[in-house]
Structure formats: structure tokens, C-alpha cells
Design a protein around this motif. Structure first.
Motif, PDB file in Angstrom:
ATOM      1  N   ASN A  92       0.787  -1.232   0.000  1.00 40.49           N
ATOM      2  CA  ASN A  92       0.000   0.000   0.000  1.00 40.49           C
ATOM      3  C   ASN A  92       0.819   1.282   0.000  1.00 40.49           C
ATOM      4  N   GLY A  93       2.120   1.183   0.227  1.00 39.58           N
ATOM      5  CA  GLY A  93       2.942   2.375   0.367  1.00 39.58           C
ATOM      6  C   GLY A  93       3.054   2.787   1.816  1.00 39.58           C
ATOM      7  N   VAL A  94       4.103   3.526   2.133  1.00 36.10           N
ATOM      8  CA  VAL A  94       4.343   3.935   3.519  1.00 36.10           C
ATOM      9  C   VAL A  94       3.302   4.929   3.994  1.00 36.10           C
ATOM     10  N   GLU A  95       3.019   5.936   3.173  1.00 34.03           N
ATOM     11  CA  GLU A  95       2.092   6.984   3.599  1.00 34.03           C
ATOM     12  C   GLU A  95       0.691   6.442   3.859  1.00 34.03           C
ATOM     13  N   ALA A  96       0.258   5.495   3.030  1.00 35.12           N
ATOM     14  CA  ALA A  96      -1.105   4.977   3.163  1.00 35.12           C
ATOM     15  C   ALA A  96      -1.240   3.945   4.273  1.00 35.12           C
ATOM     16  N   THR A  97      -0.144   3.472   4.814  1.00 42.17           N
ATOM     17  CA  THR A  97      -0.172   2.456   5.867  1.00 42.17           C
ATOM     18  C   THR A  97      -0.187   3.127   7.229  1.00 42.17           C
ATOM     19  N   THR A  98      -1.207   2.840   8.008  1.00 44.75           N
ATOM     20  CA  THR A  98      -1.332   3.427   9.340  1.00 44.75           C
ATOM     21  C   THR A  98      -0.732   2.505  10.391  1.00 44.75           C
ATOM     22  N   ILE A  99      -0.443   3.071  11.538  1.00 46.25           N
ATOM     23  CA  ILE A  99       0.044   2.267  12.651  1.00 46.25           C
ATOM     24  C   ILE A  99      -1.030   1.273  13.081  1.00 46.25           C
ATOM     25  N   ASN A 100      -2.292   1.684  13.034  1.00 45.25           N
ATOM     26  CA  ASN A 100      -3.383   0.765  13.369  1.00 45.25           C
ATOM     27  C   ASN A 100      -3.376  -0.445  12.450  1.00 45.25           C
ATOM     28  N   ALA A 101      -3.125  -0.213  11.156  1.00 44.85           N
ATOM     29  CA  ALA A 101      -3.092  -1.327  10.204  1.00 44.85           C
ATOM     30  C   ALA A 101      -1.923  -2.258  10.495  1.00 44.85           C
ATOM     31  N   ILE A 102      -0.793  -1.690  10.885  1.00 46.48           N
ATOM     32  CA  ILE A 102       0.394  -2.509  11.176  1.00 46.48           C
ATOM     33  C   ILE A 102       0.135  -3.417  12.375  1.00 46.48           C
ATOM     34  N   GLU A 148      -2.684  -4.355  13.605  1.00 48.72           N
ATOM     35  CA  GLU A 148      -3.736  -5.323  13.283  1.00 48.72           C
ATOM     36  C   GLU A 148      -3.165  -6.485  12.469  1.00 48.72           C
ATOM     37  N   GLU A 149      -2.306  -6.171  11.493  1.00 48.48           N
ATOM     38  CA  GLU A 149      -1.678  -7.213  10.679  1.00 48.48           C
ATOM     39  C   GLU A 149      -0.781  -8.105  11.537  1.00 48.48           C
ATOM     40  N   ALA A 150      -0.080  -7.492  12.485  1.00 51.12           N
ATOM     41  CA  ALA A 150       0.832  -8.251  13.355  1.00 51.12           C
ATOM     42  C   ALA A 150       0.110  -8.922  14.517  1.00 51.12           C
ATOM     43  N   GLN A 151      -1.150  -8.563  14.712  1.00 52.73           N
ATOM     44  CA  GLN A 151      -1.963  -9.108  15.812  1.00 52.73           C
ATOM     45  C   GLN A 151      -1.332  -8.818  17.172  1.00 52.73           C
ATOM     46  N   VAL A 152      -0.977  -7.563  17.352  1.00 53.17           N
ATOM     47  CA  VAL A 152      -0.444  -7.117  18.639  1.00 53.17           C
ATOM     48  C   VAL A 152      -1.187  -5.854  19.057  1.00 53.17           C
ATOM     49  N   ALA A 153      -1.048  -5.508  20.313  1.00 51.72           N
ATOM     50  CA  ALA A 153      -1.669  -4.287  20.818  1.00 51.72           C
ATOM     51  C   ALA A 153      -0.925  -3.067  20.297  1.00 51.72           C
ATOM     52  N   LYS A 154      -1.632  -1.953  20.216  1.00 50.95           N
ATOM     53  CA  LYS A 154      -0.998  -0.738  19.721  1.00 50.95           C
ATOM     54  C   LYS A 154       0.162  -0.307  20.618  1.00 50.95           C
ATOM     55  N   GLY A 155       0.020  -0.603  21.892  1.00 49.27           N
ATOM     56  CA  GLY A 155       1.093  -0.263  22.815  1.00 49.27           C
ATOM     57  C   GLY A 155       2.385  -0.984  22.505  1.00 49.27           C
ATOM     58  N   THR A 156       2.283  -2.168  21.878  1.00 47.39           N
ATOM     59  CA  THR A 156       3.485  -2.909  21.503  1.00 47.39           C
ATOM     60  C   THR A 156       4.290  -2.128  20.477  1.00 47.39           C
ATOM     61  N   PHE A 157       3.583  -1.496  19.524  1.00 55.57           N
ATOM     62  CA  PHE A 157       4.282  -0.681  18.529  1.00 55.57           C
ATOM     63  C   PHE A 157       5.063   0.425  19.227  1.00 55.57           C
TER      64      PHE A 157
END
Length: 217
Positions: A41-51, A53-62
Motif C-alpha cells: 500500500n505504500g508507507v504513507e497509506a499504511t497506518t500504525i493501526n493497520a500494522i 492489526e496485521e501483526a496481531q499485537v496491541a498498539k502499545g506494543t508498537f
């Protein structure tokens, strides 16, 4: 008389998976998820939420590992270089210890093949790198690897080389430059191309090679 009943055999219970994965596994899964989404999708279009969700981890993990996507890109660049170096090292280590011609050929072939296979990731993580970045640590790591082969071959008498670092720089830049050209031309025979590039590198060192047929495109 008391009769004791035998207890029924209990089925083996599979061990429970650990509740939490090791930190290095979580980090690798997070980075692999980001790379997949950046490529799609490109870097700009990829959100932290999407990352996450794809990794199946909590946002706090990021945010445990990164403060922003730019930090993740920097980490992905280091990961890319590490994996690139490992691919080249495996190829070189498969050669006999004193086969310096074979080691140089292996280094060139692995460099070409790995770059062709991963150039899209390369272009994402190194999008902000420029030629004026003369202290590029990642480039210097690959350059040092090539320099070790050239100096080893010189010490063993495989070739005469008065300025190994200059030759390493010419080969490093040349291999990447011609591979960029091959990618743009949508080269179909990577093996034949890599052989031709290795032949030219050996000619730079004064090592005779048999002429080969034209590279297929």
C-alpha cells in the motif's frame, strides 16, 4: 474384599503455548507486518493501526519499540542490510577457504540476486538516502565484506591489488549500478547476468576468464 478400580488412562494434554512471545519474536512479526503493508500500500497509506492489526499485537506494543513510522523505517533499513549481508555471507562461506576467485564470484552473484529479489523493500527503506550521505553505515558494512575478499585474495596471491579499497568501491558501486539497470530492463536471466558481472570484476583484477555468450533479456 475391597476392589480397587484402575484409573482410566488420561489422554496426553498438549503443552499450552506461552502467553507472551519473546520480545525478539514480537518485534520481528511487527516489522514483517509493516514491510508487507508498505510493499502493498505504500508507507504513507499504511497506518500504525493497520500494522498492529496485521501483526496481531496491541498498539502499545508498537510504541514500546517505535515512536513513529519513521523510526520503524530506520529499523527496517538495518534489518534489510543485516539480511542482505547474511545472504552474501552464506554464499561466500559455501566456497572453499582458499578459493578467492570463487568467493568473489559468489559475492557478486549473491549481491545481484538478493538485490533483484528485494529491491522494492530496498527502495522503501532507503528512500531518503542520498549519495552525499558519505557516512552511510549500511553501505560501509557491505563494502567491508567485499574488501575482506579482495584483501584475502591479494594476500593469497590470487591477484595483485595495490589499492584494495578503491577497487572495492568501484566494484560495489558498479555491481549495484548495473543491477539497477538490469531491474529497469526487466532482466529474465539473473544467473547469466551475474556471471557476466563477476567476469568483468575478475578482469578488473587481471584474472583471465573465458568469454561467455550474450546475457539473455
Amino acid at each position: 474384599m475391597r476392589v480397587t478400580r484402575a484409573k482410566a488412562a488420561q489422554p496426553d494434554t498438549p503443552p499450552r503455548p506461552p502467553r507472551t512471545k519473546p520480545a525478539e519474536v514480537r518485534l520481528e512479526e511487527l516489522m514483517a507486518a509493516a514491510e508487507k503493508l508498505f510493499l502493498a500500500n505504500g508507507v504513507e497509506a499504511t497506518t500504525i493501526n493497520a500494522i498492529v492489526e496485521e501483526a496481531q499485537v496491541a498498539k502499545g506494543t508498537f510504541y514500546h519499540y517505535f515512536s513513529a513510522k519513521t523510526d520503524m523505517l530506520a529499523a527496517l533499513a538495518q534489518r534489510y542490510t543485516r539480511q542482505y549481508l547474511e545472504a552474501l555471507e552464506r554464499a561466500v562461506n559455501a566456497c572453499e577457504p582458499q578459493d578467492w576467485v570463487g568467493k568473489l564470484r559468489a559475492w557478486v552473484h549473491a549481491s545481484v540476486q538478493t538485490y533483484v529479489d528485494t529491491y522494492r523493500t530496498h527502495d522503501i527503506v532507503y528512500t531518503n538516502h542520498h549519495h552525499h550521505d558519505r557516512q552511510n553505515r549500511d553501505k560501509n558494512a557491505v563494502l567491508d565484506q567485499l574488501l575482506g575478499i579482495l584483501e584475502g585474495g591479494r594476500a593469497a596471491g590470487a591477484w595483485a591489488l595495490p589499492q584494495p579499497r578503491i577497487t572495492a568501491l568501484l566494484m560495489y558501486s558498479g555491481v549495484h549500478g548495473v543491477t539497477d539497470d538490469a531491474i529497469a530492463a526487466q532482466l529474465t536471466d539473473c544467473s547469466g547476468f551475474a556471471r557476466d558481472v563477476a567476469d568483468d570484476c575478475l578482469r578488473m583484477l587481471g584474472v583471465g576468464v573465458k568469454p561467455a555468450g550474450p546475457t539473455s533479456r
